[in-house]
Motif scaffolding. Structure first.
Motif, mmCIF file in Angstrom:
data_model
loop_
_atom_site.group_PDB
_atom_site.id
_atom_site.type_symbol
_atom_site.label_atom_id
_atom_site.label_comp_id
_atom_site.label_asym_id
_atom_site.label_seq_id
_atom_site.Cartn_x
_atom_site.Cartn_y
_atom_site.Cartn_z
ATOM 1 N N UNK A 261 1.184 -0.707 -0.466
ATOM 2 C CA UNK A 261 0.005 -0.132 0.011
ATOM 3 C C UNK A 261 0.449 1.387 0.367
ATOM 4 N N UNK A 262 -0.002 1.912 -0.488
ATOM 5 C CA UNK A 262 1.262 3.658 -0.802
ATOM 6 C C UNK A 262 1.366 3.843 -2.227
ATOM 7 N N UNK A 263 1.591 3.397 -3.297
ATOM 8 C CA UNK A 263 2.714 3.502 -3.955
ATOM 9 C C UNK A 263 3.476 4.175 -4.252
ATOM 10 N N UNK A 264 4.165 5.018 -5.082
ATOM 11 C CA UNK A 264 5.081 5.493 -4.867
ATOM 12 C C UNK A 264 5.024 6.666 -3.500
ATOM 13 N N UNK A 265 4.180 7.073 -3.050
ATOM 14 C CA UNK A 265 4.480 7.942 -2.074
ATOM 15 C C UNK A 265 4.445 7.011 -0.824
ATOM 16 N N UNK A 266 3.859 5.763 -1.169
ATOM 17 C CA UNK A 266 4.519 4.653 -0.208
ATOM 18 C C UNK A 266 5.711 4.584 0.574
ATOM 19 N N UNK A 267 6.872 5.070 0.109
ATOM 20 C CA UNK A 267 8.144 4.531 -0.234
ATOM 21 C C UNK A 267 8.687 6.126 -0.178
ATOM 22 N N UNK A 268 7.707 7.482 0.468
ATOM 23 C CA UNK A 268 8.403 8.395 0.640
ATOM 24 C C UNK A 268 9.136 7.953 2.356
ATOM 25 N N UNK A 269 10.821 8.910 2.332
ATOM 26 C CA UNK A 269 10.472 8.018 4.215
ATOM 27 C C UNK A 269 10.157 9.844 5.196
ATOM 28 N N UNK A 270 9.756 10.914 3.786
ATOM 29 C CA UNK A 270 8.823 11.868 5.037
ATOM 30 C C UNK A 270 8.102 12.526 3.931
ATOM 31 N N UNK A 271 6.589 12.775 3.963
ATOM 32 C CA UNK A 271 6.639 13.888 3.734
ATOM 33 C C UNK A 271 5.306 15.171 4.148
ATOM 34 N N UNK A 272 6.361 16.323 3.822
ATOM 35 C CA UNK A 272 6.224 17.388 5.079
ATOM 36 C C UNK A 272 5.586 17.949 4.861
ATOM 37 N N UNK A 273 5.099 18.270 3.275
ATOM 38 C CA UNK A 273 3.520 19.219 2.529
ATOM 39 C C UNK A 273 1.966 18.651 2.903
ATOM 40 N N UNK A 274 1.645 17.867 2.999
ATOM 41 C CA UNK A 274 0.607 17.634 3.444
ATOM 42 C C UNK A 274 -0.441 17.650 4.251
ATOM 43 N N UNK A 275 -1.456 18.397 4.444
ATOM 44 C CA UNK A 275 -2.297 19.031 5.353
ATOM 45 C C UNK A 275 -2.494 18.191 6.152
#
Length: 553
Positions: A261-275
């Motif tokens: 689950x998560x797709x490409x975003x799922x491999x992101x170490x940190x998403x800092x601009x998500x509301x």
């Protein structure tokens, strides 16, 4: 945790029964007492215990046995269980052999037979040895263990799959753990099929596929119901949002994800601009939260299940899995997202999984501690990967074709990279070669302005050079643009003012493809704004169109 084992070995049934009786009387509350009537039986039991991850605190072995002496048996047992305490049971005539084995195999103690009374001649000695073992033993991990080679591509794939699905596991490098290497070498497949995944029930899988691994790890891989209102293909942010909102609307929904689950975003170490997450959130954490929401409202989620075809049998829409199973429903939502493009450099593919990785490959962070690594690419995913690996690596070099990270990378990431001392940027450069013995050791870079070439030492390279849509299985069925992205709604090609091949009186709904009841949302859709928040928005908004469609069937 399972009780540690004390094992006694003797070919004399009477002696074996006596030692087992005395051991059980004194140690059964804290230890599991096992017995073996021959060296062969002892070795088989020791291998099974190693395979299960069960610790062996002590072996008590008779010196005189047909075919193999106690000393030789203890030497072989030590290879599988190096931390176990070793005790030899001897007669008076065997005293010299016992003394020699202290130096030969590191014997901890030898006991003369008979040992009566055990309260004076057995338990005090064993108590001391077991106390010492408890203080120094490294107790085995109880969950899934992955035994493989550091530069094995399949070992990397298994670690990445388990990590992305948040399945706890222990990684064991067989080149650094001789006892585990000996265990693996003893399997029928030997060392030819790595990794070996060991489970707590004593079973194992050699070089498993994602489907095999998911099923054994307890992840759902098969549809439970015969029919659904909505089939969501793809578990990225758009698909997860669609499944959540479908379930909250009371629709029978199933989400089918090929990997994790998560797709490409799922491999992101940190998403800092998500509301809503001022301190940021990892892609895997965001995906797991969304999965929990979807399941809470009744959506079904299949993992490690690839969809290979789509067909229309009005009023039904049917997708087929790689295993040949059909999943049937009224509506299908394609949220398959994108896959990372490969780096077209001759010879680099032979290092894939052995120093060359596409995407962040977060499971490799610790492996490259205090090493020099490279990131290829200048988009946000590359910046997030660089910041993550800077926590482990000695140095991180970002190789980009542009003159600077801005404006391709978000301003906040650029600022953080500029203030991270072990990250540097190599601008106006491209990779033209790779070399190494068995694994990546160097990259060859070319300066785009001068044409000058140079070699950079690196233990690993993580590639983020763009993506392509995962829409191949819809070729010839759905309308796509020149790059392969799915066309929907007003973007569908028209002939004489009508959507080409469209047979209904109404126009396609928003997010609907050229087949009624088949929708697309997120990164796979032509014209989508490729941000996590945008994908979540599209997945959520598509439910409105799906509900309108379901009213017609």
């Amino acid at each position: 945790m399972a009780k540690p084992v004390i094992m006694s070995v003797d070919d004399d049934p009477q002696v074996l029964a006596a030692i087992e009786r005395d051991l059980r009387n004194h140690y059964r509350a804290d230890y599991r007492v096992l017995k073996a009537g021959s060296p062969e039986e002892a070795m088989d039991a020791a291998r099974e215990l190693k395979q299960r991850g069960t610790p062996v605190a002590m072996f008590l072995v008779d010196q005189r046995m047909p075919g193999m002496s106690g000393t030789k048996l203890l030497a072989r047992l030590r290879e599988l269980h190096p931390e176990s305490r070793k005790v030899l049971l001897t007669a008076y005539a065997d005293t010299e052999a016992a003394i020699e084995s202290i130096n030969e195999i590191g014997l901890d103690h030898y006991l003369m037979k008979p040992w009566d009374p055990p309260e004076q001649r057995l338990y005090p000695v064993l108590d001391d040895l077991l106390t010492e073992w408890q203080h120094h033993a490294h107790l085995p991990y109880e969950g899934i263990r992955v035994a493989g080679a550091r530069f094995s591509p399949q070992s990397h794939a298994v670690r990445e799959f388990l990590s992305r699905n948040l399945v706890p596991y222990q990684w064991i490098d067989i080149d650094e753990d001789p006892s585990m290497r000996d265990l693996v070498a003893g399997f029928p497949e030997g060392l030819s099929r790595l990794p070996v995944v060991l489970f707590a029930d004593g079973t194992y899988l050699c070089a498993p596929s994602n489907q095999e691994l998911a099923a054994k790890a307890g992840l759902q891989t098969q549809a439970a119901a015969p029919f659904y209102d909505v089939i969501v293909v793809g578990g990225g942010p758009a698909g997860l949002a669609n499944a959540v909102y479908a379930a909250t609307e009371g629709l029978r929904a199933v989400l089918v994800e090929q990997s994790a689950p998560g797709g490409q975003a799922g491999s992101s170490s940190r998403i800092e601009n998500y509301l809503g997450f001022p301190n940021g959130i990892t892609g895997a954490d965001l995906a797991q939260r969304a999965m929990a929401q979807a399941r809470r409202f009744g959506a079904e989620i299949l993992t490690a299940t690839e969809i290979v075809s789509l067909r229309r049998e009005d009023p039904y829409r049917i997708v087929r899995t790689a295993q040949g199973k059909d999943i049937t429903g009224y509506a299908v939502v394609l949220t398959t997202g994108q896959s990372v493009r490969t780096l077209g450099v001759p010879g680099i593919e032979k290092y894939q999984g052995a120093g060359v990785y596409y995407g962040a490959a977060l499971s490799e962070g610790v492996i490259y501690r205090d090493r020099d690594i490279c990131i290829i690419g200048g988009a946000n995913s590359a910046g997030q990967a660089a910041l993550f690996f800077s926590l482990y690596a000695r140095s991180v070099s970002i190789v980009i074709r542009a003159a600077a990270l801005s404006p391709a990378m978000s301003h906040y990431l650029v600022k953080r990279i500029e203030t991270t001392p072990n990250i540097s940027v190599i601008p106006r450069a491209e990779v033209i070669g790779a070399c190494g013995e068995g694994h990546l050791e160097q990259l060859v870079l070319r300066d785009l302005d001068t044409g000058r070439e140079r070699t950079v030492d690196t233990a690993a390279v993580f590639i983020h050079i763009g993506t392509s849509p995962k829409s191949e299985f819809t070729a010839g069925v759905l309308e796509r643009d020149e790059k392969g992205f799915l066309l929907t709604g007003p973007d569908l090609p028209r002939v004489d003012g009508r959507v080409r091949g469209w047979t209904l009186e109404r126009d396609p709904f928003m997010f609907e493809t050229n087949i009624p009841g088949v929708f697309a949302a997120g990164d796979v859709r032509s014209g989508a704004n490729r941000r996590v928040a945008a994908a979540v928005g599209e997945g959520s908004a598509a439910i409105y169109s799906i509900r309108k469609y379901l009213e017609t069937v």
